[in-house]
Design a protein around this motif. Structure first.
Motif, PDB file in Angstrom:
ATOM      1  N   THR A  19      51.586  -9.213  98.670  1.00 40.68           N
ATOM      2  CA  THR A  19      52.787 -10.212  99.048  1.00 40.68           C
ATOM      3  C   THR A  19      53.867  -9.108  99.103  1.00 40.68           C
ATOM      4  O   THR A  19      54.708  -9.295 100.039  1.00 40.68           O
ATOM      5  CB  THR A  19      52.882 -11.214  97.780  1.00 40.68           C
ATOM      6  OG1 THR A  19      51.830 -11.913  97.998  1.00 40.68           O
ATOM      7  CG2 THR A  19      54.212 -12.234  98.409  1.00 40.68           C
ATOM      8  N   LEU A  20      53.968  -8.402  98.087  1.00 32.86           N
ATOM      9  CA  LEU A  20      55.384  -7.497  98.165  1.00 32.86           C
ATOM     10  C   LEU A  20      55.195  -6.373  99.400  1.00 32.86           C
ATOM     11  O   LEU A  20      56.221  -6.094  99.956  1.00 32.86           O
ATOM     12  CB  LEU A  20      55.280  -6.644  97.005  1.00 32.86           C
ATOM     13  CG  LEU A  20      56.584  -5.610  96.904  1.00 32.86           C
ATOM     14  CD1 LEU A  20      58.071  -6.486  96.678  1.00 32.86           C
ATOM     15  CD2 LEU A  20      56.429  -4.902  95.458  1.00 32.86           C
ATOM     16  N   ALA A  21      54.155  -6.071  99.785  1.00 37.46           N
ATOM     17  CA  ALA A  21      53.887  -5.183 100.737  1.00 37.46           C
ATOM     18  C   ALA A  21      54.320  -5.905 102.117  1.00 37.46           C
ATOM     19  O   ALA A  21      54.959  -5.359 103.024  1.00 37.46           O
ATOM     20  CB  ALA A  21      52.316  -4.684 101.072  1.00 37.46           C
ATOM     21  N   TRP A  22      53.872  -7.239 102.279  1.00 37.26           N
ATOM     22  CA  TRP A  22      54.244  -7.653 103.724  1.00 37.26           C
ATOM     23  C   TRP A  22      55.640  -8.019 103.656  1.00 37.26           C
ATOM     24  O   TRP A  22      56.183  -8.100 104.646  1.00 37.26           O
ATOM     25  CB  TRP A  22      53.171  -9.052 103.746  1.00 37.26           C
ATOM     26  CG  TRP A  22      51.998  -8.732 104.314  1.00 37.26           C
ATOM     27  CD1 TRP A  22      50.632  -8.513 103.638  1.00 37.26           C
ATOM     28  CD2 TRP A  22      51.576  -8.110 105.703  1.00 37.26           C
ATOM     29  NE1 TRP A  22      49.603  -8.041 104.542  1.00 37.26           N
ATOM     30  CE2 TRP A  22      50.268  -7.909 105.856  1.00 37.26           C
ATOM     31  CE3 TRP A  22      52.278  -8.008 106.613  1.00 37.26           C
ATOM     32  CZ2 TRP A  22      49.779  -7.397 107.023  1.00 37.26           C
ATOM     33  CZ3 TRP A  22      51.854  -7.416 108.106  1.00 37.26           C
ATOM     34  CH2 TRP A  22      50.629  -7.250 108.142  1.00 37.26           C
ATOM     35  N   THR A  23      56.039  -8.524 102.690  1.00 38.01           N
ATOM     36  CA  THR A  23      57.424  -8.875 102.613  1.00 38.01           C
ATOM     37  C   THR A  23      58.447  -7.575 102.904  1.00 38.01           C
ATOM     38  O   THR A  23      59.321  -7.621 103.714  1.00 38.01           O
ATOM     39  CB  THR A  23      57.983  -9.187 100.883  1.00 38.01           C
ATOM     40  OG1 THR A  23      57.069 -10.267 100.729  1.00 38.01           O
ATOM     41  CG2 THR A  23      59.505  -9.560 100.809  1.00 38.01           C
ATOM     42  N   THR A  24      58.100  -6.245 102.372  1.00 38.30           N
ATOM     43  CA  THR A  24      58.758  -5.196 102.605  1.00 38.30           C
ATOM     44  C   THR A  24      58.469  -4.996 104.084  1.00 38.30           C
ATOM     45  O   THR A  24      59.799  -4.403 104.799  1.00 38.30           O
ATOM     46  CB  THR A  24      58.086  -4.037 101.732  1.00 38.30           C
ATOM     47  OG1 THR A  24      58.161  -4.353 100.455  1.00 38.30           O
ATOM     48  CG2 THR A  24      58.708  -2.587 102.061  1.00 38.30           C
ATOM     49  N   VAL A  25      57.241  -5.315 104.878  1.00 37.95           N
ATOM     50  CA  VAL A  25      57.172  -4.708 105.985  1.00 37.95           C
ATOM     51  C   VAL A  25      57.929  -5.653 107.089  1.00 37.95           C
ATOM     52  O   VAL A  25      58.667  -5.062 108.018  1.00 37.95           O
ATOM     53  CB  VAL A  25      55.595  -4.921 106.346  1.00 37.95           C
ATOM     54  CG1 VAL A  25      55.512  -5.088 107.969  1.00 37.95           C
ATOM     55  CG2 VAL A  25      54.945  -3.884 105.839  1.00 37.95           C
ATOM     56  N   TRP A  26      58.028  -6.986 106.517  1.00 37.55           N
ATOM     57  CA  TRP A  26      58.874  -7.855 107.438  1.00 37.55           C
ATOM     58  C   TRP A  26      60.418  -7.554 107.184  1.00 37.55           C
ATOM     59  O   TRP A  26      61.185  -7.878 108.291  1.00 37.55           O
ATOM     60  CB  TRP A  26      58.674  -9.342 107.002  1.00 37.55           C
ATOM     61  CG  TRP A  26      57.232  -9.850 107.572  1.00 37.55           C
ATOM     62  CD1 TRP A  26      56.148 -10.069 106.959  1.00 37.55           C
ATOM     63  CD2 TRP A  26      56.870 -10.237 108.908  1.00 37.55           C
ATOM     64  NE1 TRP A  26      55.216 -10.538 107.642  1.00 37.55           N
ATOM     65  CE2 TRP A  26      55.662 -10.453 109.171  1.00 37.55           C
ATOM     66  CE3 TRP A  26      57.518  -9.855 110.005  1.00 37.55           C
ATOM     67  CZ2 TRP A  26      54.825 -10.561 110.305  1.00 37.55           C
ATOM     68  CZ3 TRP A  26      57.046 -10.050 111.614  1.00 37.55           C
ATOM     69  CH2 TRP A  26      55.678 -10.512 111.436  1.00 37.55           C
ATOM     70  N   LEU A  27      60.848  -7.458 106.104  1.00 34.64           N
ATOM     71  CA  LEU A  27      62.217  -7.049 105.946  1.00 34.64           C
ATOM     72  C   LEU A  27      62.745  -5.954 106.671  1.00 34.64           C
ATOM     73  O   LEU A  27      63.649  -5.660 107.158  1.00 34.64           O
ATOM     74  CB  LEU A  27      62.560  -7.162 104.365  1.00 34.64           C
ATOM     75  CG  LEU A  27      62.543  -8.363 103.632  1.00 34.64           C
ATOM     76  CD1 LEU A  27      62.753  -8.501 102.133  1.00 34.64           C
ATOM     77  CD2 LEU A  27      63.616  -9.255 104.321  1.00 34.64           C
ATOM     78  N   SER A  28      61.808  -4.804 106.527  1.00 32.03           N
ATOM     79  CA  SER A  28      62.152  -3.632 107.062  1.00 32.03           C
ATOM     80  C   SER A  28      62.137  -3.633 108.475  1.00 32.03           C
ATOM     81  O   SER A  28      62.969  -3.256 109.318  1.00 32.03           O
ATOM     82  CB  SER A  28      61.285  -2.382 106.809  1.00 32.03           C
ATOM     83  OG  SER A  28      61.266  -2.319 105.354  1.00 32.03           O
ATOM     84  N   THR A  29      61.243  -4.395 109.087  1.00 27.75           N
ATOM     85  CA  THR A  29      61.150  -4.469 110.708  1.00 27.75           C
ATOM     86  C   THR A  29      62.338  -5.349 111.079  1.00 27.75           C
ATOM     87  O   THR A  29      62.921  -4.886 112.032  1.00 27.75           O
ATOM     88  CB  THR A  29      59.847  -5.374 111.064  1.00 27.75           C
ATOM     89  OG1 THR A  29      58.758  -4.720 110.568  1.00 27.75           O
ATOM     90  CG2 THR A  29      59.749  -5.526 112.411  1.00 27.75           C
TER      91      THR A  29
END
Length: 131
Positions: A19-29
Protein backbone atom coordinates in the motif's frame (compact mmCIF):
# COMPACT_ATOMS: atom_id res chain seq x y z
CA UNK A 1 16.25 14.80 11.57
CA UNK A 2 15.54 11.13 12.00
CA UNK A 3 15.74 8.78 9.05
CA UNK A 4 12.46 7.17 8.02
CA UNK A 5 14.11 3.91 6.98
CA UNK A 6 16.45 2.45 9.57
CA UNK A 7 17.20 -0.85 7.83
CA UNK A 8 17.11 -1.20 4.07
CA UNK A 9 17.08 -4.71 2.64
CA UNK A 10 15.26 -4.70 -0.70
CA UNK A 11 15.61 -8.48 -1.02
CA UNK A 12 13.49 -9.15 2.09
CA UNK A 13 9.79 -9.40 1.06
CA UNK A 14 8.67 -8.93 4.68
CA UNK A 15 9.90 -5.32 4.58
CA UNK A 16 7.71 -4.34 1.64
CA UNK A 17 4.44 -2.54 2.28
CA UNK A 18 2.44 -2.78 -0.94
CA UNK A 19 0.00 0.00 0.00
CA UNK A 20 2.78 2.42 0.89
CA UNK A 21 4.67 1.55 -2.29
CA UNK A 22 1.66 2.24 -4.53
CA UNK A 23 0.81 5.42 -2.65
CA UNK A 24 4.37 6.62 -3.16
CA UNK A 25 4.22 5.77 -6.87
CA UNK A 26 0.95 7.65 -7.38
CA UNK A 27 2.02 10.73 -5.41
CA UNK A 28 5.41 10.86 -7.11
CA UNK A 29 3.82 10.47 -10.54
CA UNK A 30 1.35 13.28 -9.79
CA UNK A 31 4.13 15.54 -8.53
CA UNK A 32 6.35 14.88 -11.55
CA UNK A 33 3.48 15.39 -14.00
CA UNK A 34 2.48 18.59 -12.25
CA UNK A 35 6.11 19.75 -12.42
CA UNK A 36 6.27 19.05 -16.13
CA UNK A 37 3.07 21.03 -16.67
CA UNK A 38 4.50 24.03 -14.83
CA UNK A 39 7.80 23.73 -16.67
CA UNK A 40 6.23 23.43 -20.12
CA UNK A 41 3.64 26.16 -19.51
CA UNK A 42 5.73 29.10 -20.73
CA UNK A 43 7.07 27.44 -23.91
CA UNK A 44 3.50 26.52 -24.82
CA UNK A 45 2.09 29.98 -24.01
CA UNK A 46 4.83 32.15 -25.52
CA UNK A 47 3.92 31.63 -29.20
CA UNK A 48 0.32 32.64 -28.45
CA UNK A 49 0.88 35.67 -26.21
CA UNK A 50 0.80 38.18 -29.07
CA UNK A 51 -2.44 36.66 -30.34
CA UNK A 52 -4.21 37.38 -27.06
CA UNK A 53 -3.15 41.03 -26.91
CA UNK A 54 0.47 41.27 -25.81
CA UNK A 55 2.92 43.06 -28.10
CA UNK A 56 6.20 41.25 -27.54
CA UNK A 57 9.11 40.99 -29.97
CA UNK A 58 10.56 37.68 -31.08
CA UNK A 59 13.56 38.36 -28.86
CA UNK A 60 11.35 38.93 -25.82
CA UNK A 61 9.41 35.74 -26.49
CA UNK A 62 12.67 33.84 -26.84
CA UNK A 63 13.90 35.16 -23.48
CA UNK A 64 10.65 34.16 -21.80
CA UNK A 65 11.16 30.59 -22.95
CA UNK A 66 14.88 30.66 -22.14
CA UNK A 67 14.30 31.88 -18.57
CA UNK A 68 12.42 28.71 -17.72
CA UNK A 69 15.39 26.51 -18.61
CA UNK A 70 17.93 28.85 -17.03
CA UNK A 71 16.11 28.95 -13.73
CA UNK A 72 15.45 25.19 -13.80
CA UNK A 73 19.15 24.47 -14.27
CA UNK A 74 20.15 26.91 -11.54
CA UNK A 75 17.56 25.62 -9.08
CA UNK A 76 18.68 22.06 -9.75
CA UNK A 77 22.02 22.90 -8.12
CA UNK A 78 20.19 23.94 -4.94
CA UNK A 79 17.78 20.98 -5.10
CA UNK A 80 20.77 18.59 -5.21
CA UNK A 81 21.61 19.36 -1.60
CA UNK A 82 18.08 19.53 -0.16
CA UNK A 83 16.97 15.85 0.08
CA UNK A 84 19.42 14.90 2.85
CA UNK A 85 18.65 18.13 4.69
CA UNK A 86 14.83 18.22 4.43
CA UNK A 87 14.00 14.63 3.62
CA UNK A 88 12.33 13.36 0.48
CA UNK A 89 8.73 13.59 1.72
CA UNK A 90 9.11 17.19 2.84
CA UNK A 91 10.94 18.14 -0.34
CA UNK A 92 8.36 16.57 -2.66
CA UNK A 93 5.51 18.20 -0.72
CA UNK A 94 7.26 21.58 -0.64
CA UNK A 95 8.25 21.55 -4.32
CA UNK A 96 4.78 20.42 -5.44
CA UNK A 97 3.25 23.26 -3.44
CA UNK A 98 5.71 25.70 -5.01
CA UNK A 99 4.47 24.69 -8.45
CA UNK A 100 1.14 26.36 -7.72
CA UNK A 101 2.81 29.79 -7.61
CA UNK A 102 3.85 30.02 -11.28
CA UNK A 103 0.61 28.41 -12.43
CA UNK A 104 -1.51 31.02 -10.65
CA UNK A 105 0.84 33.78 -11.84
CA UNK A 106 0.38 32.80 -15.48
CA UNK A 107 -3.38 32.53 -15.07
CA UNK A 108 -3.29 36.13 -13.86
CA UNK A 109 -0.91 37.26 -16.63
CA UNK A 110 -2.91 35.94 -19.57
CA UNK A 111 -6.03 37.67 -18.25
CA UNK A 112 -4.25 41.04 -17.92
CA UNK A 113 -2.53 41.97 -21.19
CA UNK A 114 -1.11 45.12 -19.59
CA UNK A 115 1.26 42.98 -17.48
CA UNK A 116 4.79 44.41 -17.92
CA UNK A 117 7.47 42.34 -19.65
CA UNK A 118 9.69 42.23 -16.55
CA UNK A 119 6.82 40.66 -14.59
CA UNK A 120 6.39 38.05 -17.33
CA UNK A 121 10.13 37.31 -17.03
CA UNK A 122 9.68 36.83 -13.29
CA UNK A 123 6.79 34.45 -13.90
CA UNK A 124 8.95 32.55 -16.37
CA UNK A 125 11.71 32.26 -13.76
CA UNK A 126 9.18 30.87 -11.29
CA UNK A 127 8.04 28.32 -13.86
CA UNK A 128 11.55 26.89 -13.77
CA UNK A 129 10.66 25.34 -10.42
CA UNK A 130 8.98 22.57 -12.38
CA UNK A 131 12.25 21.61 -14.05
Amino acid sequence: MRPDIKVWNPENPAQWNKTLAWTTVWLSTFSLTFGFCAWFLVPSLAPRLNEIGFSLTHSQLYWLVAMVGLSAGTLRILWTFLPPILGTRVLVTFSTGLLLIPLFCWVYAVQHVDTPYWVLLGFALLSGIGG
